[in-house]
Design a protein around this motif. Structure first.
Motif, PDB file in Angstrom:
ATOM      1  N   HIS A  55       0.841  -1.199   0.000  1.00 15.45           N
ATOM      2  CA  HIS A  55       0.000   0.000   0.000  1.00 15.45           C
ATOM      3  C   HIS A  55       0.876   1.249   0.000  1.00 15.45           C
ATOM      4  N   GLU A  56       1.650   1.387  -1.071  1.00 12.16           N
ATOM      5  CA  GLU A  56       2.544   2.521  -1.270  1.00 12.16           C
ATOM      6  C   GLU A  56       2.147   3.241  -2.554  1.00 12.16           C
ATOM      7  N   PRO A  57       2.514   4.549  -2.677  1.00 10.75           N
ATOM      8  CA  PRO A  57       2.106   5.322  -3.860  1.00 10.75           C
ATOM      9  C   PRO A  57       2.421   4.652  -5.187  1.00 10.75           C
ATOM     10  N   MET A  58       3.612   4.065  -5.322  1.00  8.19           N
ATOM     11  CA  MET A  58       4.006   3.459  -6.588  1.00  8.19           C
ATOM     12  C   MET A  58       3.051   2.345  -6.992  1.00  8.19           C
ATOM     13  N   TYR A  59       2.693   1.469  -6.047  1.00  7.10           N
ATOM     14  CA  TYR A  59       1.828   0.330  -6.345  1.00  7.10           C
ATOM     15  C   TYR A  59       0.374   0.756  -6.516  1.00  7.10           C
ATOM     16  N   PHE A 121       5.859  10.662 -13.014  1.00  6.50           N
ATOM     17  CA  PHE A 121       6.073  11.681 -11.983  1.00  6.50           C
ATOM     18  C   PHE A 121       6.484  11.030 -10.662  1.00  6.50           C
ATOM     19  N   ASP A 122       5.821   9.923 -10.324  1.00  8.91           N
ATOM     20  CA  ASP A 122       6.158   9.197  -9.094  1.00  8.91           C
ATOM     21  C   ASP A 122       7.603   8.701  -9.118  1.00  8.91           C
ATOM     22  N   ARG A 123       8.039   8.137 -10.256  1.00 10.72           N
ATOM     23  CA  ARG A 123       9.424   7.649 -10.380  1.00 10.72           C
ATOM     24  C   ARG A 123      10.426   8.802 -10.324  1.00 10.72           C
ATOM     25  N   TYR A 124      10.039   9.950 -10.878  1.00  7.85           N
ATOM     26  CA  TYR A 124      10.912  11.131 -10.837  1.00  7.85           C
ATOM     27  C   TYR A 124      11.148  11.577  -9.393  1.00  7.85           C
ATOM     28  N   VAL A 125      10.068  11.658  -8.626  1.00 12.72           N
ATOM     29  CA  VAL A 125      10.198  12.088  -7.218  1.00 12.72           C
ATOM     30  C   VAL A 125      11.005  11.067  -6.430  1.00 12.72           C
ATOM     31  N   ALA A 126      10.744   9.766  -6.665  1.00 18.12           N
ATOM     32  CA  ALA A 126      11.433   8.717  -5.912  1.00 18.12           C
ATOM     33  C   ALA A 126      12.933   8.714  -6.157  1.00 18.12           C
ATOM     34  N   ILE A 127      13.352   9.010  -7.376  1.00 20.95           N
ATOM     35  CA  ILE A 127      14.777   8.930  -7.721  1.00 20.95           C
ATOM     36  C   ILE A 127      15.492  10.276  -7.591  1.00 20.95           C
ATOM     37  N   CYS A 128      14.809  11.352  -7.968  1.00 23.63           N
ATOM     38  CA  CYS A 128      15.453  12.674  -7.939  1.00 23.63           C
ATOM     39  C   CYS A 128      15.295  13.393  -6.600  1.00 23.63           C
ATOM     40  N   LEU A 131      14.618  11.995  -0.492  1.00 18.43           N
ATOM     41  CA  LEU A 131      14.430  12.429   0.895  1.00 18.43           C
ATOM     42  C   LEU A 131      13.072  13.108   1.103  1.00 18.43           C
ATOM     43  N   ARG A 132      12.515  13.652   0.035  1.00 20.01           N
ATOM     44  CA  ARG A 132      11.221  14.342   0.137  1.00 20.01           C
ATOM     45  C   ARG A 132      10.072  13.487  -0.401  1.00 20.01           C
ATOM     46  N   TYR A 133      10.369  12.250  -0.750  1.00 17.86           N
ATOM     47  CA  TYR A 133       9.360  11.402  -1.399  1.00 17.86           C
ATOM     48  C   TYR A 133       8.101  11.241  -0.546  1.00 17.86           C
ATOM     49  N   THR A 134       8.275  10.930   0.729  1.00 18.49           N
ATOM     50  CA  THR A 134       7.116  10.680   1.596  1.00 18.49           C
ATOM     51  C   THR A 134       6.292  11.944   1.836  1.00 18.49           C
ATOM     52  N   THR A 135       6.947  13.107   1.794  1.00 21.13           N
ATOM     53  CA  THR A 135       6.206  14.361   2.000  1.00 21.13           C
ATOM     54  C   THR A 135       5.494  14.826   0.726  1.00 21.13           C
ATOM     55  N   ILE A 136       6.038  14.466  -0.434  1.00 17.36           N
ATOM     56  CA  ILE A 136       5.410  14.852  -1.705  1.00 17.36           C
ATOM     57  C   ILE A 136       4.335  13.850  -2.118  1.00 17.36           C
ATOM     58  N   MET A 137       4.689  12.567  -2.113  1.00 19.42           N
ATOM     59  CA  MET A 137       3.766  11.520  -2.567  1.00 19.42           C
ATOM     60  C   MET A 137       2.889  11.031  -1.411  1.00 19.42           C
ATOM     61  N   THR A 138       2.067  11.932  -0.918  1.00 15.58           N
ATOM     62  CA  THR A 138       1.110  11.587   0.134  1.00 15.58           C
ATOM     63  C   THR A 138      -0.120  10.914  -0.489  1.00 15.58           C
ATOM     64  N   ASN A 139      -1.019  10.424   0.358  1.00 13.80           N
ATOM     65  CA  ASN A 139      -2.261   9.828  -0.136  1.00 13.80           C
ATOM     66  C   ASN A 139      -3.075  10.841  -0.939  1.00 13.80           C
ATOM     67  N   LYS A 140      -3.024  12.095  -0.479  1.00 12.85           N
ATOM     68  CA  LYS A 140      -3.751  13.164  -1.174  1.00 12.85           C
ATOM     69  C   LYS A 140      -3.190  13.360  -2.581  1.00 12.85           C
ATOM     70  N   MET A 141      -1.861  13.322  -2.705  1.00 14.52           N
ATOM     71  CA  MET A 141      -1.226  13.495  -4.018  1.00 14.52           C
ATOM     72  C   MET A 141      -1.557  12.329  -4.936  1.00 14.52           C
ATOM     73  N   VAL A 142      -1.583  11.118  -4.399  1.00 10.21           N
ATOM     74  CA  VAL A 142      -1.932   9.932  -5.194  1.00 10.21           C
ATOM     75  C   VAL A 142      -3.351  10.052  -5.731  1.00 10.21           C
ATOM     76  N   VAL A 143      -4.277  10.513  -4.872  1.00 10.39           N
ATOM     77  CA  VAL A 143      -5.672  10.717  -5.293  1.00 10.39           C
ATOM     78  C   VAL A 143      -5.740  11.777  -6.386  1.00 10.39           C
ATOM     79  N   LYS A 144      -4.983  12.864  -6.215  1.00 10.05           N
ATOM     80  CA  LYS A 144      -4.976  13.935  -7.218  1.00 10.05           C
ATOM     81  C   LYS A 144      -4.447  13.447  -8.562  1.00 10.05           C
ATOM     82  N   LEU A 145      -3.354  12.690  -8.529  1.00 10.39           N
ATOM     83  CA  LEU A 145      -2.769  12.168  -9.767  1.00 10.39           C
ATOM     84  C   LEU A 145      -3.727  11.205 -10.472  1.00 10.39           C
TER      85      LEU A 145
END
Length: 313
Positions: A55-59, A121-128, A131-145
Motif C-alpha cells: 500500500h505505497e504510492p508506486m503500487y 512523476f512518481d518515479r521522478y520524485v522517488a529517484i530525484c 528524501l522528500r518522497y514521503t512528504t510529496i507523494m502523500t495519499n492526497k497526491m496519489v488521489v490527485k494524480l
C-alpha cells in the motif's frame, strides 16, 4: 444502398477478414489472450489490495494500469470474438452501442497515456528527490494524480465524441474491427472539418504531452544517475525506468501508427493490426514487465505459490 441511408440506427462492422479454416483458431487465439489478460491483471490488483506492504504510492498508481487494461479489453475483445464466428453480413451493431464502445475505447487509450504520465512523476520524485518522497507523494497526491489521469481522459474523449454524434450520417459501414471516433465521423454526409481539427489536436496533445512528460522526466532521472555515483540508486533507476519505457514505447508506436493509417484507406489491414496490438500487447506485457520485475510483488507471488504447494501435499 448505403448512400441512401440517413441516420440509420443500425451500423455494420467490417470486422476481421478471416478465412473459414482459420475461424476457430482465431477465436481461440483471442480467447486465450483475453483470459490471460483478465487473470493476470485482476490477480495483481487483488494482490496489491490485500497486501498491506504494497500500500505505497508506486503500487497504488500502478493499480490504475491493470484496471484500465481489464476495462479496455472487456470493451473490445468479447465482441470481436463473437464477430469472428459470424458471417461478415451479420456484423451489426446499434448506433448507440457503437458510440458507447467508441467512448470506452478512447477513454482506455487516453487513460493509458495519462496513467503512465502519473507513474513517471512518481518515479521522478522517488529517484530525484528521495528524501522528500514521503512528504510529496502523500495519499492526497496519489488521489490527485489518479483523478487527473482519469478526469483528463474523460473530458477529452467527451468532447471528441460530442463533436461526432452531432453530425448527420449517410453511411452505415464501420471499416474497423470495432467502433472508434474516426470510423464514426467517416460515416457523416457533412463536412467533418471541425472533427478533423479537434481529432488531430487531441491526438497531438495526448501523444505529445505524454512523450514530452516521459522524456523530460527520464532525462532528469538520467542526469541524477550520471552525477550520483550510487550503484544501488542507478540499478534501481535503470530497472524501473526501463520497464516503464518499454511499455510506453509499445503503446506510443502502435497508437501513432493507428492514427496515421486511419488517413490511408488502402492500409486498413495494417491499421487493424496496430489497433489490436494496442489492446492485447500492453494488457499482456504490463503484468509481466511491471509486476514480475518488481521484487516485492514477485516475492509475494512466489510465497503464495509455495504455500499452495505445501497445502496440497
Amino acid at each position: 444502398m448505403e448512400n441512401l441511408t440517413f441516420n440509420s440506427p443500425v451500423l455494420q462492422l467490417e470486422g476481421l477478414i478471416v478465412s473459414e479454416q482459420n475461424l476457430y483458431p482465431t477465436f481461440l487465439f483471442f480467447l486465450v489472450f483475453y483470459v490471460l489478460i483478465m487473470v493476470s491483471n485482476i490477480g495483481i490488483v487483488l494482490l496489491i489490495a490485500m497486501e498491506r506492504s504494497l500500500h505505497e504510492p508506486m503500487y497504488i498508481l500502478f493499480c490504475n494500469l491493470p484496471f484500465n487494461d481489464v476495462f479496455g479489453n472487456s470493451v473490445v475483445v468479447p465482441r470481436l470474438m463473437v464477430d469472428v464466428l459470424r458471417p461478415t453480413s451479420e456484423h451489426y451493431i446499434s448506433y448507440r452501442e457503437c458510440v458507447t464502445q467508441a467512448f470506452c475505447y478512447h477513454t482506455y487509450t487516453t487513460a493509458s497515456y495519462t496513467i503512465l504520465m502519473a507513474m513517471a512523476f512518481d518515479r521522478y520524485v522517488a529517484i530525484c528527490n528521495p528524501l522528500r518522497y514521503t512528504t510529496i507523494m502523500t495519499n492526497k497526491m496519489v488521489v490527485k494524480l489518479t483523478a487527473s489521469a482519469w478526469g483528463a481522459a474523460l473530458l477529452l474523449v467527451s468532447i471528441l465524441l460530442g463533436l461526432t454524434i452531432r453530425l448527420n450520417r449517410c453511411g452505415t459501414l464501420i471499416a474497423n474491427p470495432f467502433c472508434d471516433n474516426a470510423s464514426l465521423f467517416k460515416l457523416s454526409c457533412e463536412n467533418p472539418y471541425i472533427n478533423n481539427v479537434y481529432g488531430l489536436a487531441y491526438t497531438a496533445a495526448v501523444l505529445g504531452s505524454s512523450l514530452g512528460c516521459v522524456a523530460l522526466t527520464y532525462a532528469k532521472i538520467t542526469a541524477v544517475c550520471l552525477t550520483t555515483k550510487n550503484k544501488t540508486l542507478n540499478k534501481k533507476a535503470l530497472k524501473t525506468c526501463s520497464t516503464h519505457l518499454t511499455v510506453y514505447l509499445i503503446m506510443w508506436m502502435s497508437g501513432f501508427i493507428m492514427v496515421i493509417l486511419h488517413r490511408f484507406s488502402g492500409y486498413s489491414d495494417y491499421r487493424k493490426g496496430a489497433a489490436l496490438l494496442f489492446h492485447i500487447g500492453p494488457g499482456i506485457l504490463n503484468p509481466v514487465i511491471y509486476a514480475l520485475q518488481c521484487t516485492e510483488i514477485r516475492q509475494l507471488m512466489l510465497k503464495i505459490l509455495c504455500s499452495k504447494k505445501l497445502m496440497s501435499r
